[in-house]
Design a protein around this motif. Structure first.
Motif, PDB file in Angstrom:
ATOM      1  N   TRP A 155      65.649  25.284  36.838  1.00 55.83           N
ATOM      2  CA  TRP A 155      66.722  26.090  36.246  1.00 55.83           C
ATOM      3  C   TRP A 155      68.014  25.285  36.149  1.00 55.83           C
ATOM      4  N   SER A 156      68.289  24.495  37.178  1.00 52.83           N
ATOM      5  CA  SER A 156      69.535  23.713  37.189  1.00 52.83           C
ATOM      6  C   SER A 156      69.468  22.541  36.224  1.00 52.83           C
ATOM      7  N   ALA A 157      68.336  21.823  36.222  1.00 53.85           N
ATOM      8  CA  ALA A 157      68.235  20.594  35.432  1.00 53.85           C
ATOM      9  C   ALA A 157      68.065  20.878  33.942  1.00 53.85           C
ATOM     10  N   VAL A 158      67.260  21.859  33.595  1.00 56.84           N
ATOM     11  CA  VAL A 158      66.928  22.106  32.186  1.00 56.84           C
ATOM     12  C   VAL A 158      67.854  23.138  31.557  1.00 56.84           C
ATOM     13  N   TYR A 159      68.160  24.207  32.285  1.00 60.92           N
ATOM     14  CA  TYR A 159      68.934  25.301  31.705  1.00 60.92           C
ATOM     15  C   TYR A 159      70.356  25.376  32.245  1.00 60.92           C
ATOM     16  N   LYS A 160      70.743  24.339  33.029  1.00 60.03           N
ATOM     17  CA  LYS A 160      72.121  24.205  33.505  1.00 60.03           C
ATOM     18  C   LYS A 160      72.631  25.478  34.182  1.00 60.03           C
ATOM     19  N   LYS A 161      71.757  26.121  34.933  1.00 60.14           N
ATOM     20  CA  LYS A 161      72.065  27.344  35.687  1.00 60.14           C
ATOM     21  C   LYS A 161      72.551  28.483  34.800  1.00 60.14           C
ATOM     22  N   ASP A 162      72.007  28.552  33.611  1.00 59.93           N
ATOM     23  CA  ASP A 162      72.376  29.601  32.659  1.00 59.93           C
ATOM     24  C   ASP A 162      71.783  30.938  33.114  1.00 59.93           C
ATOM     25  N   PRO A 163      72.618  31.939  33.451  1.00 57.30           N
ATOM     26  CA  PRO A 163      72.069  33.234  33.889  1.00 57.30           C
ATOM     27  C   PRO A 163      71.415  34.022  32.757  1.00 57.30           C
ATOM     28  N   ASN A 164      71.654  33.611  31.507  1.00 61.48           N
ATOM     29  CA  ASN A 164      71.111  34.349  30.377  1.00 61.48           C
ATOM     30  C   ASN A 164      69.607  34.155  30.186  1.00 61.48           C
ATOM     31  N   VAL A 165      68.986  33.277  30.997  1.00 60.61           N
ATOM     32  CA  VAL A 165      67.535  33.133  30.895  1.00 60.61           C
ATOM     33  C   VAL A 165      66.833  34.366  31.450  1.00 60.61           C
ATOM     34  N   MET A 166      67.545  35.144  32.257  1.00 60.21           N
ATOM     35  CA  MET A 166      66.952  36.343  32.840  1.00 60.21           C
ATOM     36  C   MET A 166      66.554  37.329  31.753  1.00 60.21           C
ATOM     37  N   GLY A 167      65.351  37.870  31.879  1.00 55.27           N
ATOM     38  CA  GLY A 167      64.873  38.864  30.939  1.00 55.27           C
ATOM     39  C   GLY A 167      64.240  38.300  29.684  1.00 55.27           C
ATOM     40  N   LYS A 168      64.287  36.980  29.504  1.00 53.05           N
ATOM     41  CA  LYS A 168      63.684  36.364  28.324  1.00 53.05           C
ATOM     42  C   LYS A 168      62.153  36.434  28.427  1.00 53.05           C
ATOM     43  N   THR A 169      61.513  36.611  27.290  1.00 50.89           N
ATOM     44  CA  THR A 169      60.052  36.648  27.229  1.00 50.89           C
ATOM     45  C   THR A 169      59.541  35.316  26.697  1.00 50.89           C
ATOM     46  N   VAL A 170      58.542  34.757  27.359  1.00 47.73           N
ATOM     47  CA  VAL A 170      57.974  33.474  26.958  1.00 47.73           C
ATOM     48  C   VAL A 170      56.479  33.639  26.732  1.00 47.73           C
TER      49      VAL A 170
END
Length: 825
Positions: A155-170
Motif C-alpha cells: 500500500w505504501s510503495a505502490v499506492y503511496k498510502k492512498d486511503p481511496n483504495v478502500m472499497g475498490k473492486t478488483v
C-alpha cells in the motif's frame, strides 16, 4: 569534584598531543560505530518483539519429508482438519496459502503475490488493520463475497498510502476469475510465511473451493499456524502433534510413503521468523566484535607509547606523593575523554551504517526492512566507550613512589619498561583478529568468484525475459496458446530479434516453482511403483532452446506438425535420457507421469488422461538447470505449449542488440492484443542471475570491508610497535653501527621483528578460528571450516602487510646517526 578536575587536566594534556588524540578517536569511532550498528541490527531482527498480540503463544507448525528432499511439504486441507480436531494444547489454528494473481482494476494490471487465508487467520495471528478491517469469520465459506486486504508495504510503495483504495473492486485471476473488494490495510508486520501484496479470503481463489483442494490429502499447499492454549507449553504441543500425526500416518499410509521420511514439527513463530537471519547476524556481530578488539588493541599500543614517554612525569608525580589510584584516575579521565569522543563520532557513523546493513540483512530476514535507529544505538555507544575507557586506563604499568627514588627524575629520558612486551602482545592480538576476519572474507569472496564464473549452459547476456502470464479474460486454453503464438510471431519481426519463445519458468528467479522438486514419472522398460524417479516439468514453445542457446543433442525441436498430429510428444534432458535409457537411443521411447498429485489437475477427463498417457520422446536437449546458480545434472521433461498447462508465462527474446531497447515495443505488442495483460519484470538472464547472487555479493562486500578495516588498523599497529621499538633502541643501533654493523643488517632485523609478530598473530588467529568454528558449528550447522586456499592467501596477505608496515621503521633504524645516538643517553 576531583574527578572533574582530572577531566579538565586530561583535556589540556591531550591538547598537547592533538595528532595522537585524533588517531585514537578515529580508531575508536570505527570500532564503536561498527558494533553499535550491528547491535542495533541484531536487536531489531532477533530481539525486538513482534507486533503480533500474544506473541509468546504463537507457533508455526511444519510438515516435512527430508528423505524425499522436501524441507517443507506444507499441509492439505484434510490434514489440517485432522490436526484441528485432535490437538488440544493448541487452542486456535489459522492457515495461509500463497498464490500469484493477475490483479486488474487498481492501477496498472499487475501480477501480485497473494495470500489466501481462513476467516480466523488474523485473529489467531494477533494482527490489526491500520485502515478498514481485515478478513474475518464473516468472510468464511463459499457464499461469502470476495474480499482482500493490502499489506502495508504494498500500500505504501505502490499506492503511496492512498486511503481511496478502500472499497475498490478488483478482478483477480489464478486458475479462474473472481472479483474482490478492498476492505482494509494490514498494520506493518513481518510478512511470513511469504512476502505478499494482498491477502484475501478463500473465495478469491476458485481452486481453494474445488473438490480437489477440500478432499485431496496429498494436495498440499497450505501453511499452518496456531496459538497455544492458556497454560500449555511448546513441548506439550509438540508431543500431542506427533501423537496425532502418527495416527494420521497409520490411517492414511499411502499419503506418507516410507521413502519420504515424513514428520511434523512446531516452533515458536518468532524463532521461525528469525531463523534465516540468526547465523548471519551473529557471525556479523562476532566480526564487529573482532574489529572492536583490534581497535582497542591499537589504541592500547598508542596509550602505552604515550605513557612510556611520560614516565618521567608520572615518576615525579609518584615521588611527590601521588598514589597509584590517583595516577590511574588521571589516565582514566584521559581515556574517558578519548573514548566518549570516539563514541560520539561512532554513533554518527553508525546511523547511515544501520541503513546500509538493514538492506543487507533484508536478504535474510524481512524484519530488517522496517528497522529504525532508536536510543538503543546511543546506549550501546556509551557502554562500549566505558568498556574501552576502563580497559585502556588499566593497560599501562605505573611507577610507584619507591621505584621513583632510584630514577634520575631530572633527566627527562625515556626508560624502557615491560611496555614493549605489552605492545607486541597487543599487536599480535590485532593480527590474530585480522586473520580470522580476513580468512572469513576470503572464503566468501572465493565462493562468489566461483559462482560468478560458473558456466550456466545457456546464453545469459543477450536473452531478455519478460513476464507475460496467461491471459485471464475468459479465453479458452486454445485461445491462450494462439495468443502466445501470435505474440511470438510479432516479436520475431522486431529489428534485432533473432529468436523468440515462451516458457513456463524464468531461470533462477522462479526457483522452486513448477512443482518444486518435480513430479514422479516412469518410462518404457520400467515398472511403475511408489519409488518412481522425479523430473522437473516444463512447458515450452518451439524455438525455446534456440532462444536460450541450449543445443538439442539428439532428435528435433517441437514444430507445428506436432499440434496437428495430436500425439503427445516431449523433449527430455540429457540426464533423464541417460538415467532412463542407459546406453540406448532415447528417441521414440516413451515417458509418462505417475505422480499421484496429478489426479488433482484441472481440466476435463480427456485432458487429464492425455496428461498421464505415454508421451513420445522426439528430442534430447543438453541439461539446462534453471533452479541452481551452480548447475547440477537435472532430469527435466519439456512439454509442448500446444498441450496447454502454461502456468506463469514468460517470453524469452534473443537479440543481437541492446535487450532492454525491446521492452517498449514488446509491451505495446502485448497490450494491443490484450489491454489488461500485465507485462512486467523485463530483465536479461544475466541480470536475473546477478540479482540472485546479490546476497553472496553483499556477504563478500560487508565482511570484506570489516576485514579491510581490521587489516588497516593492524598494519598501523605493527608499524607503531616497531617505530616505538626503533625509537627506544636508538642508542643500541648507534653502538652496533659504530662497531661495524651494516645498515642493511639493521633493516633486516627490524623487518624480521615485524614478520615474527605477524607470524605469531597468524598462528594465534588460526588456533582461535579453529576453536570458534568447531564450537559454533555445534550450534549452527551451516558453519564450515574454510578451505586451504583462503587460509593461505589470508596468511600471505598479513605477512606481506607486516613487511610493508615494517619498512618505514626499519629504514629509520638503518639511517640512525651514530654520534647523535651515542649522545642520546
Amino acid at each position: 569534584m576531583s574527578f572533574f578536575r582530572d577531566l579538565r587536566l586530561a583535556f589540556h594534556s591531550l591538547m598537547h598531543s592533538k595528532s595522537l588524540a585524533a588517531v585514537v578517536i578515529l580508531t575508536l569511532a570505527l570500532g564503536i560505530g561498527a558494533n553499535a550498528a550491528i547491535f542495533t541490527l541484531v536487536r531489531g531482527v532477533l530481539l525486538k518483539p513482534l507486533v503480533n498480540r500474544d506473541e509468546n503463544r504463537l507457533v508455526y507448525i511444519r510438515q516435512s519429508a527430508p528423505s524425499g528432499g522436501q524441507d517443507n511439504t506444507t499441509f492439505s486441507v484434510p490434514e489440517i482438519k485432522d490436526i484441528e480436531g485432535s490437538v488440544r494444547s493448541v487452542s486456535e489454528f489459522g492457515d495461509f496459502s500463497t498464490m500469484d494473481f493477475t490483479m486488474i482494476g487498481l492501477g496498472e494490471p499487475r501480477v501480485v503475490h497473494g495470500g489466501v487465508v481462513s476467516g480466523n487467520y488474523f485473529d489467531v495471528m494477533g494482527l490489526r488493520p491500520v485502515l478498514g478491517r481485515l478478513v474475518g469469520p464473516q468472510d468464511e465459506g463459499a457464499d461469502a463475497p470476495g474480499v482482500i486486504v493490502l499489506t502495508h508495504r504494498f500500500w505504501s510503495a505502490v499506492y503511496k498510502k492512498d486511503p481511496n483504495v478502500m472499497g475498490k473492486t478488483v478482478r483477480l485471476s489464478s486458475l479462474g476469475d473472481r472479483s474482490a473488494t478492498v476492505v482494509g490495510v494490514l498494520e506493518p508486520s513481518v510478512p511470513y510465511p511469504a512476502e505478499t501484496e494482498i491477502i484475501g479470503n478463500l473465495v478469491i481463489s476458485p481452486h481453494h473451493l474445488s473438490a480437489t483442494m477440500v478432499t485431496g490429502r496429498i494436495h498440499r499447499m497450505t501453511e499452518l499456524f496456531g496459538k497455544l492454549a492458556p497454560g500449555a507449553t511448546l513441548d506439550q504441543a509438540r508431543t500431542e502433534l506427533r501423537t496425532v500425526y502418527a495416527s494420521m500416518e497409520k490411517d492414511h499410509a499411502d499419503a506418507y510413503p516410507d521413502n519420504g521420511g515424513y514428520r511434523i514439527e512446531a516452533r515458536m513463530l518468532r524463532d521461525q521468523i528469525t531463523s534465516g537471519a540468526r547465523t548471519v547476524l551473529l557471525v556479523l556481530l562476532a566480526a564487529s566484535g573482532l574489529v572492536f578488539i583490534i581497535a582497542c588493541s591499537n589504541v592500547a599500543n598508542l596509550i602505552l607509547a604515550r605513557t612510556v614517554r611520560r614516565e618521567g612525569e608520572l615518576s615525579i608525580r609518584a615521588a611527590m606523593g601521588a598514589s597509584t589510584w590517583t595516577l590511574r584516575r588521571m589516565l582514566l579521565a584521559e581515556s574517558l575523554l578519548l573514548c566518549c569522543a570516539g563514541a560520539a563520532i561512532g554513533v554518527i557513523i553508525a546511523q547511515p551504517l544501520v541503513t546500509i546493513l538493514a538492506r543487507y540483512a533484508s536478504r535474510f530476514s524481512v524484519r530488517a526492512l522496517d528497522l529504525t535507529v532508536d536510543f538503543s544505538l546511543l546506549w550501546v555507544g556509551v557502554a562500549l566507550a566505558i568498556v574501552a575507557a576502563v580497559t585502556l586506563a588499566f593497560v599501562p604499568r605505573l611507577p610507584s613512589a619507591n621505584a621513583s627514588n632510584g630514577m634520575n627524575l631530572a633527566s627527562g629520558s625515556v626508560r624502557i619498561t615491560s611496555s614493549t612486551g605489552r605492545q607486541r602482545a597487543f599487536a599480535v592480538t590485532q593480527i590474530a583478529a585480522s586473520f580470522v576476519l580476513l580468512a572469513g572474507a576470503s572464503v566468501l569472496i572465493t565462493t562468489l568468484i566461483a559462482l560468478q564464473t560458473t558456466q550456466t549452459g545457456f546464453d545469459t547476456r543477450r536473452v531478455l525475459v519478460v513476464d507475460v502470464p496467461a491471459p485471464s479474460d475468459g479465453r479458452t486454453p486454445q485461445q491462450v496458446v494462439d495468443f502466445y503464438k501470435e505474440s511470438v510471431r510479432q516479436i520475431d519481426a522486431l529489428p534485432g530479434v533473432t529468436d523468440t519463445a515462451v516458457g513456463m519458468i524464468a531461470p533462477w528467479r522462479d526457483a522452486g516453482g513448477g512443482f518444486g522438486i518435480g513430479l514422479q514419472f516412469s518410462g518404457d522398460g520400467h515398472v511403475h511403483d511408489k519409488d518412481d524417479p522425479r523430473a522437473l516439468w516444463r512447458t515450452i514453445s518451439p524455438g525455446f532452446f534456440t532462444s536460450l542457446g541450449v543445443p538439442i543433442i539428439a532428435g528435433r525441436d517441437f514444430n507445428a506438425l506436432d499440434d496437428q498430429n495430436g500425439e503427445p510428444v516431449v523433449i527430455v534432458s540429457a540426464t533423464l535420457a541417460r538415467q532412463m535409457f542407459p546406453g540406448q537411443d532415447a528417441i521414440n521411447r516413451h515417458v509418462y507421469w505417475t505422480d499421484p498429485v496429478l489426479e488433482f489437475a484441472t481440466g476435463s477427463a480427456a485432458e487429464k488422461a492425455r496428461l498421464t498417457s505415454p508421451q513420445r520422446i522426439i528430442g534430447v536437449a543438453a541439461d539446462m538447470d534453471d533452479e541452481h546458480i551452480v548447475p547440477v545434472p537435472t532430469a527435466t521433461i519439456y512439454g509442448s505449449l500446444a498441450d496447454g498447462g502454461m502456468f506463469g508465462g514468460h517470453v524469452f527474446i534473443h537479440t543481437t542488440g541492446n535487450p532492454y531497447s525491446l521492452v517498449t515495443p514488446v509491451t505495446k505488442i502485448i497490450r494491443d492484443m490484450a489491454a489488461d495483460e500485465p507485462v512486467e519484470n523485463a530483465a536479461t538472464l544475466e541480470d536475473i542471475r546477478a540479482k540472485v547472487l546479490a546476497p553472496d555479493r553483499l556477504n563478500s562486500l560487508v565482511f570484506g570491508v570489516f576485514a579491510a578495516v581490521a587489516l588497516l588498523i593492524a598494519v598501523v599497529g605493527v608499524a607503531g610497535v616497531l617505530a616505538f621499538s626503533v625509537s627506544a633502541r636508538t642508542r643500541e643501533f648507534g653502538i652496533r653501527l659504530a662497531l661495524g654493523s651494516q645498515p642493511k643488517s639493521l633493516l633486516r632485523g627490524v623487518v624480521a621483528e615485524g614478520v615474527v609478530i605477524a607470524a605469531v598473530g597468524v598462528l594465534a588467529g588460526a588456533a582461535f578460528g579453529l576453536v570458534v568454528v568447531r564450537v559454533a558449528g555445534s550450534y549452527f550447522g551451516d558453519l564450515k571450516m574454510p578451505g586451504a586456499l583462503p587460509v593461505i592467501v589470508s596468511a600471505f596477505v598479513l605477512l606481506g602487510a607486516a613487511v610493508v608496515a615494517s619498512m618505514l621503521p626499519a629504514a629509520r633504524a638503518a639511517r640512525v646517526d651514530v654520534m647523535q645516538a651515542l649522545r642520546s643517553e
